[in-house]
Design a protein around this motif. Structure first.
Motif, PDB file in Angstrom:
ATOM      1  N   PHE A   1      14.854  -0.183   0.863  1.00 33.60           N
ATOM      2  CA  PHE A   1      14.852   0.977  -0.023  1.00 33.60           C
ATOM      3  C   PHE A   1      13.794   1.959   0.441  1.00 33.60           C
ATOM      4  O   PHE A   1      12.899   1.619   1.220  1.00 33.60           O
ATOM      5  N   SER A   2      13.926   3.175  -0.065  1.00 36.00           N
ATOM      6  CA  SER A   2      12.931   4.201   0.201  1.00 36.00           C
ATOM      7  C   SER A   2      12.774   5.070  -1.037  1.00 36.00           C
ATOM      8  O   SER A   2      13.753   5.644  -1.518  1.00 36.00           O
ATOM      9  N   PRO A   3      11.554   5.172  -1.570  1.00 38.56           N
ATOM     10  CA  PRO A   3      11.327   6.041  -2.726  1.00 38.56           C
ATOM     11  C   PRO A   3      11.213   7.498  -2.260  1.00 38.56           C
ATOM     12  O   PRO A   3      10.185   7.905  -1.754  1.00 38.56           O
ATOM     13  N   ARG A   4      12.280   8.235  -2.377  1.00 41.01           N
ATOM     14  CA  ARG A   4      12.322   9.639  -1.949  1.00 41.01           C
ATOM     15  C   ARG A   4      12.010  10.550  -3.137  1.00 41.01           C
ATOM     16  O   ARG A   4      11.983  10.110  -4.281  1.00 41.01           O
ATOM     17  N   LYS A   5      11.821  11.812  -2.851  1.00 48.04           N
ATOM     18  CA  LYS A   5      11.444  12.763  -3.889  1.00 48.04           C
ATOM     19  C   LYS A   5      12.494  12.855  -5.005  1.00 48.04           C
ATOM     20  O   LYS A   5      12.170  12.774  -6.185  1.00 48.04           O
ATOM     21  N   ALA A   6      13.759  12.989  -4.643  1.00 43.79           N
ATOM     22  CA  ALA A   6      14.807  13.199  -5.642  1.00 43.79           C
ATOM     23  C   ALA A   6      15.308  11.908  -6.277  1.00 43.79           C
ATOM     24  O   ALA A   6      15.778  11.920  -7.417  1.00 43.79           O
ATOM     25  N   ALA A   7      15.238  10.803  -5.546  1.00 45.23           N
ATOM     26  CA  ALA A   7      15.752   9.523  -6.042  1.00 45.23           C
ATOM     27  C   ALA A   7      15.274   8.410  -5.122  1.00 45.23           C
ATOM     28  O   ALA A   7      14.857   8.660  -3.995  1.00 45.23           O
ATOM     29  N   THR A   8      15.376   7.193  -5.609  1.00 46.39           N
ATOM     30  CA  THR A   8      15.120   6.042  -4.753  1.00 46.39           C
ATOM     31  C   THR A   8      16.414   5.713  -4.040  1.00 46.39           C
ATOM     32  O   THR A   8      17.472   5.609  -4.671  1.00 46.39           O
TER      33      THR A   8
ATOM     34  N   ALA B   1       8.301   5.095   8.743  1.00 47.80           N
ATOM     35  CA  ALA B   1       7.222   5.539   7.859  1.00 47.80           C
ATOM     36  C   ALA B   1       7.543   5.433   6.379  1.00 47.80           C
ATOM     37  O   ALA B   1       6.635   5.466   5.551  1.00 47.80           O
ATOM     38  N   SER B   2       8.849   5.277   6.011  1.00 49.48           N
ATOM     39  CA  SER B   2       9.158   5.382   4.590  1.00 49.48           C
ATOM     40  C   SER B   2      10.220   4.423   4.066  1.00 49.48           C
ATOM     41  O   SER B   2      10.678   4.581   2.940  1.00 49.48           O
ATOM     42  N   ILE B   3      10.614   3.432   4.848  1.00 46.62           N
ATOM     43  CA  ILE B   3      11.605   2.469   4.383  1.00 46.62           C
ATOM     44  C   ILE B   3      10.950   1.095   4.285  1.00 46.62           C
ATOM     45  O   ILE B   3      10.339   0.626   5.234  1.00 46.62           O
ATOM     46  N   VAL B   4      11.095   0.472   3.121  1.00 44.11           N
ATOM     47  CA  VAL B   4      10.632  -0.893   2.929  1.00 44.11           C
ATOM     48  C   VAL B   4      11.835  -1.786   3.175  1.00 44.11           C
ATOM     49  O   VAL B   4      12.878  -1.635   2.521  1.00 44.11           O
ATOM     50  N   GLY B   5      11.714  -2.689   4.149  1.00 43.82           N
ATOM     51  CA  GLY B   5      12.839  -3.529   4.523  1.00 43.82           C
ATOM     52  C   GLY B   5      12.567  -5.009   4.374  1.00 43.82           C
ATOM     53  O   GLY B   5      11.414  -5.450   4.380  1.00 43.82           O
ATOM     54  N   PHE B   6      13.651  -5.757   4.263  1.00 42.89           N
ATOM     55  CA  PHE B   6      13.606  -7.217   4.138  1.00 42.89           C
ATOM     56  C   PHE B   6      14.629  -7.788   5.106  1.00 42.89           C
ATOM     57  O   PHE B   6      15.823  -7.521   4.971  1.00 42.89           O
TER      58      PHE B   6
ATOM     59  N   ALA C   1       0.841  -1.200   0.000  1.00 43.38           N
ATOM     60  CA  ALA C   1       0.000   0.000   0.000  1.00 43.38           C
ATOM     61  C   ALA C   1       0.879   1.254   0.000  1.00 43.38           C
ATOM     62  O   ALA C   1       0.562   2.236  -0.679  1.00 43.38           O
ATOM     63  N   PHE C   2       1.981   1.222   0.755  1.00 46.71           N
ATOM     64  CA  PHE C   2       2.919   2.349   0.770  1.00 46.71           C
ATOM     65  C   PHE C   2       3.441   2.609  -0.636  1.00 46.71           C
ATOM     66  O   PHE C   2       3.436   3.742  -1.118  1.00 46.71           O
ATOM     67  N   VAL C   3       3.888   1.553  -1.304  1.00 41.38           N
ATOM     68  CA  VAL C   3       4.432   1.692  -2.658  1.00 41.38           C
ATOM     69  C   VAL C   3       3.352   2.177  -3.623  1.00 41.38           C
ATOM     70  O   VAL C   3       3.590   3.058  -4.450  1.00 41.38           O
ATOM     71  N   ALA C   4       2.146   1.649  -3.519  1.00 40.57           N
ATOM     72  CA  ALA C   4       1.055   2.058  -4.404  1.00 40.57           C
ATOM     73  C   ALA C   4       0.709   3.533  -4.237  1.00 40.57           C
ATOM     74  O   ALA C   4       0.207   4.166  -5.171  1.00 40.57           O
ATOM     75  N   ALA C   5       0.996   4.096  -3.063  1.00 41.27           N
ATOM     76  CA  ALA C   5       0.673   5.493  -2.784  1.00 41.27           C
ATOM     77  C   ALA C   5       1.797   6.468  -3.151  1.00 41.27           C
ATOM     78  O   ALA C   5       1.627   7.679  -3.015  1.00 41.27           O
ATOM     79  N   VAL C   6       2.930   5.961  -3.628  1.00 45.40           N
ATOM     80  CA  VAL C   6       4.033   6.842  -4.021  1.00 45.40           C
ATOM     81  C   VAL C   6       3.554   7.708  -5.179  1.00 45.40           C
ATOM     82  O   VAL C   6       3.092   7.189  -6.198  1.00 45.40           O
ATOM     83  N   GLY C   7       3.649   9.023  -5.022  1.00 43.80           N
ATOM     84  CA  GLY C   7       3.105   9.947  -6.006  1.00 43.80           C
ATOM     85  C   GLY C   7       3.870  10.038  -7.311  1.00 43.80           C
ATOM     86  O   GLY C   7       3.277  10.162  -8.385  1.00 43.80           O
ATOM     87  N   HIS C   8       5.176   9.990  -7.263  1.00 45.23           N
ATOM     88  CA  HIS C   8       6.005  10.120  -8.456  1.00 45.23           C
ATOM     89  C   HIS C   8       5.958   8.810  -9.240  1.00 45.23           C
ATOM     90  O   HIS C   8       6.313   7.752  -8.711  1.00 45.23           O
TER      91      HIS C   8
END
Length: 142
Positions: free
Chosen positions: A75-82, A50-55, A16-23
């Motif tokens: 990883f974390s999908p940030r505004k400027a880069a992943t 709140a913003s890191i997907v971990g394994f 759900a977090f990934v699906a909500a990434v705006g960029h």
């Protein structure tokens, strides 16, 4: 006196977090990394903060006394880069030269567009980092 980190695993849904990434590029890249890291680790993704997907996870302890647990791969999908976290410290100049467009930081790889990098090289880098952290010398997957 030892200090312990405060960021922890949450019950939030990483999909759900990934699906909500705006960029759109960050969202596409996050979906790719969900699949890639799932294959490499054999583990389900979990949200770390709140913003890191971990394994998986590993325990760290610095000479300063600071210690805690962190994702063994993430990883974390940030505004400027992943941001891809490589806590295993396995960034190799030869691999980075083959990877494609990127920048690096301490334990991090910044990728603006996975379509422009060699995913096979990225997979090698991620697998080596995860193995270093979960081999018994750097931590344990869980």
């Amino acid at each position: 006196m030892a200090t312990t980190q405060t960021t922890t695993w949450t019950d939030a849904d990483p999909h759900a977090f990934v699906a909500a990434v705006g960029h759109p590029v960050r969202r596409r890249d996050a979906e790719t990394l969900l699949t890639l890291l799932g294959r490499i680790t054999g583990l389900a993704p979990r949200m770390y903060g709140a913003s890191i997907v971990g394994f998986g996870e590993y325990h760290y302890r610095y000479a300063s006394g600071r210690e805690g647990h962190a994702p063994a791969a993430g990883f974390s999908p940030r505004k400027a880069a992943t941001v891809v976290y490589l806590n295993g410290g396995v960034l190799d100049d030869a691999d980075l030269a083959r990877l494609g467009p990127h920048t690096t930081g301490v334990g991090c790889l910044y990728l603006k567009d996975l379509a422009k990098v060699d995913l096979a090289v990225l997979e090698e880098i991620l697998a080596r980092s995860f193995a270093a952290l979960t081999s018994g010398t750097g931590g344990a997957a869980s």
